[in-house]
Design an enzyme around this catalytic site. Structure first.
Site, PDB file in Angstrom:
ATOM      1  N   GLY A  72      -8.770  -5.553 -10.067  1.00  0.00           N
ATOM      2  CA  GLY A  72      -9.943  -4.624 -10.504  1.00  0.00           C
ATOM      3  C   GLY A  72     -10.062  -4.414 -12.036  1.00  0.00           C
ATOM      4  O   GLY A  72     -11.064  -4.362 -12.732  1.00  0.00           O
ATOM      5  N   GLN A 182     -13.195   1.248  -5.291  1.00  0.00           N
ATOM      6  CA  GLN A 182     -12.898   2.156  -4.369  1.00  0.00           C
ATOM      7  C   GLN A 182     -14.107   1.967  -3.135  1.00  0.00           C
ATOM      8  O   GLN A 182     -13.742   2.511  -1.979  1.00  0.00           O
ATOM      9  CB  GLN A 182     -12.604   3.684  -4.622  1.00  0.00           C
ATOM     10  CG  GLN A 182     -11.404   3.938  -5.456  1.00  0.00           C
ATOM     11  CD  GLN A 182     -10.154   3.910  -4.732  1.00  0.00           C
ATOM     12  OE1 GLN A 182     -10.137   4.068  -3.549  1.00  0.00           O
ATOM     13  NE2 GLN A 182      -9.261   3.543  -5.555  1.00  0.00           N
ATOM     14  N   THR A 240      -4.871 -21.256 -13.069  1.00  0.00           N
ATOM     15  CA  THR A 240      -4.825 -21.639 -11.686  1.00  0.00           C
ATOM     16  C   THR A 240      -5.012 -20.552 -10.757  1.00  0.00           C
ATOM     17  O   THR A 240      -4.271 -19.549 -11.170  1.00  0.00           O
ATOM     18  CB  THR A 240      -3.387 -22.404 -11.399  1.00  0.00           C
ATOM     19  OG1 THR A 240      -3.489 -23.418 -12.285  1.00  0.00           O
ATOM     20  CG2 THR A 240      -3.359 -23.011 -10.080  1.00  0.00           C
ATOM     21  N   CYS A 327      -2.122   5.844 -11.250  1.00  0.00           N
ATOM     22  CA  CYS A 327      -1.547   5.449 -12.682  1.00  0.00           C
ATOM     23  C   CYS A 327      -1.273   6.543 -13.534  1.00  0.00           C
ATOM     24  O   CYS A 327      -0.378   6.618 -14.438  1.00  0.00           O
ATOM     25  CB  CYS A 327      -2.833   4.704 -13.243  1.00  0.00           C
ATOM     26  SG  CYS A 327      -3.869   4.141 -12.172  1.00  0.00           S
TER      27      CYS A 327
HETATM   28  N1  PLP Z   1     -11.079   1.110 -10.579  1.00  0.00           N
HETATM   29  C1  PLP Z   1     -10.764   1.859  -9.687  1.00  0.00           C
HETATM   30  C2  PLP Z   1     -11.672   2.853  -9.278  1.00  0.00           C
HETATM   31  C3  PLP Z   1      -9.442   1.938  -9.105  1.00  0.00           C
HETATM   32  O1  PLP Z   1      -9.295   2.894  -8.235  1.00  0.00           O
HETATM   33  C4  PLP Z   1      -8.469   1.182  -9.335  1.00  0.00           C
HETATM   34  C5  PLP Z   1      -7.092   1.219  -8.936  1.00  0.00           C
HETATM   35  O2  PLP Z   1      -6.581   2.238  -8.850  1.00  0.00           O
HETATM   36  C6  PLP Z   1      -8.898   0.155 -10.364  1.00  0.00           C
HETATM   37  C7  PLP Z   1     -10.179   0.200 -10.800  1.00  0.00           C
HETATM   38  C8  PLP Z   1      -7.849  -0.871 -10.839  1.00  0.00           C
HETATM   39  O3  PLP Z   1      -7.514  -1.663  -9.822  1.00  0.00           O
HETATM   40  P1  PLP Z   1      -6.319  -2.751 -10.159  1.00  0.00           P
HETATM   41  O4  PLP Z   1      -5.345  -2.038  -9.485  1.00  0.00           O
HETATM   42  O5  PLP Z   1      -6.651  -3.957  -9.159  1.00  0.00           O
HETATM   43  O6  PLP Z   1      -6.414  -3.303 -11.567  1.00  0.00           O
END
Ligand code: PLP
Length: 398
Positions: A72, A182, A240, A327
């Protein structure tokens, strides 16, 4: 044996059986490179294109509007940087977003501001954690090149009026990106009906594997690559492809969309039971709008406790939950999301996010409702701040 309750599905989910099974043939047998011309390569290519079509169908998109990425965060980075740089080429260097986006968005915007001279307007998300389309409309300027607003917030679970914001942007001729990491697989998402130009998603939030995501980019809109190299993904994303992960992502998303109505009914009932149960704790507050929220997400603050302590004691009682986003937990700063909805620092420190999925049971919800008040009481008994409040020497904030 102590009950184990996994209630941190907004951080990541367990892979579904369907996703694991969809992955296996491409790990063991059909391991060819999809760019290779011989049959084991072409079989992988066929699987990749099947997954693309499946994902597009789940989003109301066309297959050629889906680009596979590694997560994401990568999708967010590519969408924002591409729209920003294409805007700058036309002299447009203003971007609109909100104060409570994921760091994949906020940090990208910060860098564009610092290093490339963009101007960024972060809209207020109010006490209820929702930004209204009218506010986006009022912020658009002649030099606005991009609006990026998340579909659902990862910490408090509030759902944004994406279709309305999309309509405002479409009318103004401004590119609209939504971080729907989400939302996808959890609430209905249809890029055509919701006027979305670009959308980010991530497989591990809907029972797919970690390390695989996708970016939707509307046909006709240019997309600049973030990673240069080979011609994969029609030259928009070199590298890839993660064939097994992509097939698993498609299987997980198909399943999530097929079962969405059934899962939503179950989750809303469990979520509401938890909100009701935990709201009985004195001096507690539900964060974010009561109605406009994801089916499985609850976020509450309890005065006089520290989120970290809450998580550790809950872990001892078999409950995996979160305080702030995955995070940022581990850092002592209060969550930017909770500060953005106007909570004072000392209250924001005492937050708990419970995020459920369809694998959770009523017994899980009951276990949470039993454990959290016990832990809050234990922590309050140890807190000098709480004791001052109890003696009337310090006012309660909630
Ligand atoms: N955006 C949102 C709203 C998220 O909750 C997250 C992950 O917690 C991300 C982006 C990032 O996704 P990824 O962990 O796949 O990089």
């Amino acid at each position: 044996m102590e009950r184990k309750v996994y209630a941190d599905n907004a951080a990541t989910t367990a892979m579904s059986r369907a996703a694991i099974e969809a992955m296996l043939p491409y790990l063991d047998g059909i391991y060819g490179n999809p760019s290779s011309l011989y049959s084991v390569g072409q079989q992988a290519k066929e699987a990749l294109e099947g997954a693309r079509a499946d994902i597009a169908a789940c989003l109301g998109a066309r297959p050629d509007e889906i680009y596979f990425t590694s997560c994401g965060s990568e999708s967010d980075n590519q969408a924002i940087r591409s729209a920003a740089r294409l805007g700058a080429a036309k002299g447009k260097k203003h971007i609109i977003s909100t104060a409570f986006e994921h760091h994949a968005v906020l940090h990208t915007l910060d860098r564009l501001k610092r290093e490339e001279g963009f101007e960024v307007t972060l809209l207020d998300v109010h006490k209820n954690g929702v930004v209204e389309a009218e506010e986006v409309k009022a912020a658009i300027r002649p030099d606005t090149c991009l609006v990026t607003v998340m579909a659902a917030n990862n910490e408090i679970g509030t759902v944004q009026p994406i279709a309305e914001i999309g309509a405002v942007c479409r009318a103004a001729g401004v590119v609209f990106h939504t971080d729907a990491v989400q939302a996808v697989g959890h609430i209905p998402v249809n890029v055509a009906e919701q006027n979305v130009d670009m959308l980010s998603l991530s497989a591990h939030k809907f029972h797919g594997p970690k390390g695989v995501g996708a970016l939707y980019c509307r046909r006709g809109l240019r997309l600049l690559p973030l990673i240069d190299g080979g011609a994969q993904e029609r030259g928009r994303r070199a590298g890839t492809e993660n064939v097994a992960g992509i097939c698993a992502m498609a299987a997980a998303l198909k399943e999530a969309c097929a079962n969405m109505q059934k899962n939503t009914a179950k989750l809303v009932a469990l979520r509401d039971e938890i909100i009701e149960g935990l709201s009985r704790i004195p001096h507690s507050v539900l964060n974010g709008d009561r109605q406009r929220r994801l089916p499985g997400t609850v976020n509450m603050c309890f005065e006089g406790v520290e989120g970290e302590g809450l998580l550790l004691y809950l872990d001892d009682m078999g409950v995996c939950a979160s305080s702030g986003s995955a995070c940022t937990s581990g850092s002592l700063d209060p969550s930017h999301v909770l500060l953005a909805i106007g909570l004072p620092h000392e209250v924001a420190h005492g937050s708990l996010r419970v995020s459920l999925c369809e694998y959770n049971t009523r017994e899980d919800a009951e276990h949470i409702i039993k454990c959290v008040p016990q832990v809050v009481e234990k922590l309050r008994a140890m807190s000098p701040v709480w004791k001052e409040m109890e003696r009337g020497e310090r006012p309660h904030v909630i």
